[in-house]
Design an enzyme around this catalytic site. Structure first.
Site, PDB file in Angstrom:
ATOM      1  N   ASP A  20      31.187  35.376  24.293  1.00 57.45           N
ATOM      2  CA  ASP A  20      31.148  36.308  25.421  1.00 57.45           C
ATOM      3  C   ASP A  20      30.408  35.663  26.594  1.00 57.45           C
ATOM      4  O   ASP A  20      30.456  34.437  26.764  1.00 57.45           O
ATOM      5  CB  ASP A  20      30.481  37.620  24.975  1.00 57.45           C
ATOM      6  CG  ASP A  20      31.089  38.843  25.660  1.00 57.45           C
ATOM      7  OD1 ASP A  20      30.873  38.988  26.873  1.00 57.45           O
ATOM      8  OD2 ASP A  20      31.762  39.641  24.986  1.00 57.45           O
ATOM      9  N   ASP A  72      15.386  45.528  22.870  1.00 58.20           N
ATOM     10  CA  ASP A  72      16.208  46.060  21.770  1.00 58.20           C
ATOM     11  C   ASP A  72      16.827  44.948  20.923  1.00 58.20           C
ATOM     12  O   ASP A  72      17.314  45.207  19.817  1.00 58.20           O
ATOM     13  CB  ASP A  72      17.340  46.931  22.325  1.00 58.20           C
ATOM     14  CG  ASP A  72      16.839  48.179  23.030  1.00 58.20           C
ATOM     15  OD1 ASP A  72      15.611  48.331  23.150  1.00 58.20           O
ATOM     16  OD2 ASP A  72      17.679  48.986  23.475  1.00 58.20           O
ATOM     17  N   HIS A 114      28.107  41.895  30.079  1.00 55.67           N
ATOM     18  CA  HIS A 114      29.078  42.280  29.053  1.00 55.67           C
ATOM     19  C   HIS A 114      28.631  41.855  27.655  1.00 55.67           C
ATOM     20  O   HIS A 114      28.667  42.654  26.708  1.00 55.67           O
ATOM     21  CB  HIS A 114      30.437  41.670  29.396  1.00 55.67           C
ATOM     22  CG  HIS A 114      31.570  42.146  28.548  1.00 55.67           C
ATOM     23  ND1 HIS A 114      31.899  41.554  27.354  1.00 55.67           N
ATOM     24  CD2 HIS A 114      32.464  43.155  28.720  1.00 55.67           C
ATOM     25  CE1 HIS A 114      32.955  42.170  26.834  1.00 55.67           C
ATOM     26  NE2 HIS A 114      33.318  43.141  27.646  1.00 55.67           N
ATOM     27  N   ASN A 153      42.882  47.047  27.887  1.00 50.36           N
ATOM     28  CA  ASN A 153      42.588  48.324  28.554  1.00 50.36           C
ATOM     29  C   ASN A 153      43.627  48.738  29.585  1.00 50.36           C
ATOM     30  O   ASN A 153      43.309  49.379  30.577  1.00 50.36           O
ATOM     31  CB  ASN A 153      41.228  48.220  29.261  1.00 50.36           C
ATOM     32  CG  ASN A 153      40.107  47.864  28.319  1.00 50.36           C
ATOM     33  OD1 ASN A 153      40.093  48.272  27.164  1.00 50.36           O
ATOM     34  ND2 ASN A 153      39.158  47.081  28.807  1.00 50.36           N
ATOM     35  N   ALA A 190      44.180  39.569  19.895  1.00 50.17           N
ATOM     36  CA  ALA A 190      44.271  40.689  18.948  1.00 50.17           C
ATOM     37  C   ALA A 190      45.671  40.788  18.336  1.00 50.17           C
ATOM     38  O   ALA A 190      45.839  41.262  17.209  1.00 50.17           O
ATOM     39  CB  ALA A 190      43.922  42.001  19.653  1.00 50.17           C
ATOM     40  N   TYR A 230      47.522  38.470  17.218  1.00 52.69           N
ATOM     41  CA  TYR A 230      47.721  37.569  16.084  1.00 52.69           C
ATOM     42  C   TYR A 230      47.354  38.280  14.786  1.00 52.69           C
ATOM     43  O   TYR A 230      46.335  38.973  14.711  1.00 52.69           O
ATOM     44  CB  TYR A 230      46.875  36.302  16.239  1.00 52.69           C
ATOM     45  CG  TYR A 230      47.194  35.467  17.457  1.00 52.69           C
ATOM     46  CD1 TYR A 230      48.514  35.224  17.837  1.00 52.69           C
ATOM     47  CD2 TYR A 230      46.182  34.922  18.226  1.00 52.69           C
ATOM     48  CE1 TYR A 230      48.806  34.445  18.956  1.00 52.69           C
ATOM     49  CE2 TYR A 230      46.460  34.141  19.349  1.00 52.69           C
ATOM     50  CZ  TYR A 230      47.776  33.917  19.704  1.00 52.69           C
ATOM     51  OH  TYR A 230      48.056  33.158  20.812  1.00 52.69           O
ATOM     52  N   SER A 265      36.619  46.580  24.424  1.00 51.68           N
ATOM     53  CA  SER A 265      35.495  45.675  24.102  1.00 51.68           C
ATOM     54  C   SER A 265      34.432  46.418  23.311  1.00 51.68           C
ATOM     55  O   SER A 265      33.865  45.897  22.348  1.00 51.68           O
ATOM     56  CB  SER A 265      34.842  45.164  25.394  1.00 51.68           C
ATOM     57  OG  SER A 265      35.574  44.136  25.967  1.00 51.68           O
TER      58      SER A 265
END
Length: 377
Positions: free
Chosen positions: A130, A139, A163, A254, A265, A267, A317
């Protein structure tokens, strides 16, 4: 193979005006690939230009500057050429910064907290390809390993977009009292920074990221991005990961398309993820088709953001990171599972979606059902 001819062809392209574009040169024979690399290394006068050539060892290929329409005669039948396609991380326009604390709705919705008495994802290695991660985020401070910055190899994979931090928070944040808690709070995030501050990368950057994840023995890899164009090079890398026991989780996109989802995705060797909302209905923005393996919360998801903050975001995502976290919980409980077994468990244990008319529609992620299904193997 006339290496000198190929080298001349390789460096003559700068006059074409294709600045900023790249191609992937993929060799059929590993010996030809090795011979070509050796020949490049002995071309001393060209050494500065060699910095722009990126070997993709896993798939016996090179990412090279500029774009080409044809191969030189010496390479015909021995190599193939494709565009090194630009890729973007997948999220809708950013929501607002928030001050919410505790367990986000998506983490509760998939019943992750009910599993924490049995598994928290302890020591499962999660590669997140990413934009990097905010290493100073409270966090995430107990959930991060160094990872790698593929854009600047000597630097930490520090997030300059946001992101990657948001994705990592959903997977493994561990600060319930002062901040938030993710799906698998004791799993370990290895950030792989392949995307720049704009959230863009080349396919070759993704391939290098997958290669790093395999070499460093990641258990699962989150890839919250997509593209419309099929890449044989990326497919080869995904296949290599799958055969190596590394499962890739990817977002469907999206664009609200029906019957079509993004690569990678699309595949079969990945887990393809679509997004749902708080009513367990498919989100309007998600791409969907029979190729989706699982749906998960992706609408108005609160997670970590830059400078220690939190932000609400929507997109496939965000759904993908819930699934990656759930797989980390599963692998901590049953570490020997193969990618194929995990995919079967995820699909077979899904909770039926509300108002879903199509019989082939995948269901929604549910951690407790997933664990029960795994125990029956």
């Amino acid at each position: 193979m006339d290496v000198s001819e190929i080298v001349e062809w390789l460096f003559s392209s700068r006059s074409t005006g294709d600045f900023g574009r790249r191609s992937i040169l993929r060799f059929s024979d590993p010996d030809d690939y090795d011979q070509f690399l050796q020949a490049l290394q002995v071309n001393g006068p060209l050494s500065k230009k060699l910095e722009e050539i990126r070997p993709l060892e896993m798939i016996q290929a090179l990412s090279i500057p500029s774009s080409y329409r044809s191969l030189p005669a010496s390479l015909c039948g021995k190599a193939s050429l494709e565009e090194d396609i630009p890729v973007s991380v997948g999220a809708l326009p950013q929501g607002s910064l928030v001050t919410d604390k505790g367990i986000p709705w998506g983490v509760k919705h998939i019943q992750a907290p009910q599993a924490w008495s049995r598994t928290t994802g302890y020591r499962v290695k999660v590669g997140v390809i990413d934009t990097g991660v905010d290493f100073g985020h409270p966090d995430l401070r107990h959930s991060l390993d160094r990872g790698i910055n593929l854009l600047h190899r000597m630097a930490l994979p520090q997030d300059d977009n946001g992101h990657g931090t948001h994705i990592s928070g959903t997977i493994a944040a561990a600060n319930e009292l002062q901040g938030m808690i993710g799906v698998a709070p004791r799993s370990m995030i290895y950030p792989v920074k392949a995307f720049d501050y704009n959230g863009t990368a080349f396919v070759s950057d993704i391939i290098l990221g997958i290669e790093w994840c395999i070499r460093n023995q990641m258990d699962v890899v989150n890839m919250s991005f997509g593209m419309k164009t099929r890449s044989k090079s990326l497919l080869n890398a995904v296949n290599y990961a799958y055969r190596s026991g590394v499962l890739i989780v990817a977002s469907s996109g999206n664009d609200g398309r029906i019957g079509d989802i993004d690569y990678p995705a699309r595949y079969n060797q990945t887990i393809a993820v679509g997004a749902t909302n708080q009513l367990s209905r498919i989100a309007k923005f998600t791409n969907r088709s029979g190729l989706i393996d699982i749906y998960a919360p992706g609408d108005r998801i609160v997670s970590a953001w830059l400078k220690g903050k939190h932000r609400e975001m929507s997109g496939t995502s965000m759904a993908t990171s819930h699934v990656t976290g759930a797989i980390a919980l599963l692998l901590a409980l049953k570490p020997g599972l193969s990618p194929a077994q995990i995919k079967v468990i995820i699909k077979n244990s899904a909770k039926p979606l509300k108002n879903s008319k199509a019989p082939r529609t995948a269901g929604e992620l549910n951690v407790m059902r997933m664990i029960r299904a795994a125990e029956q193997l």
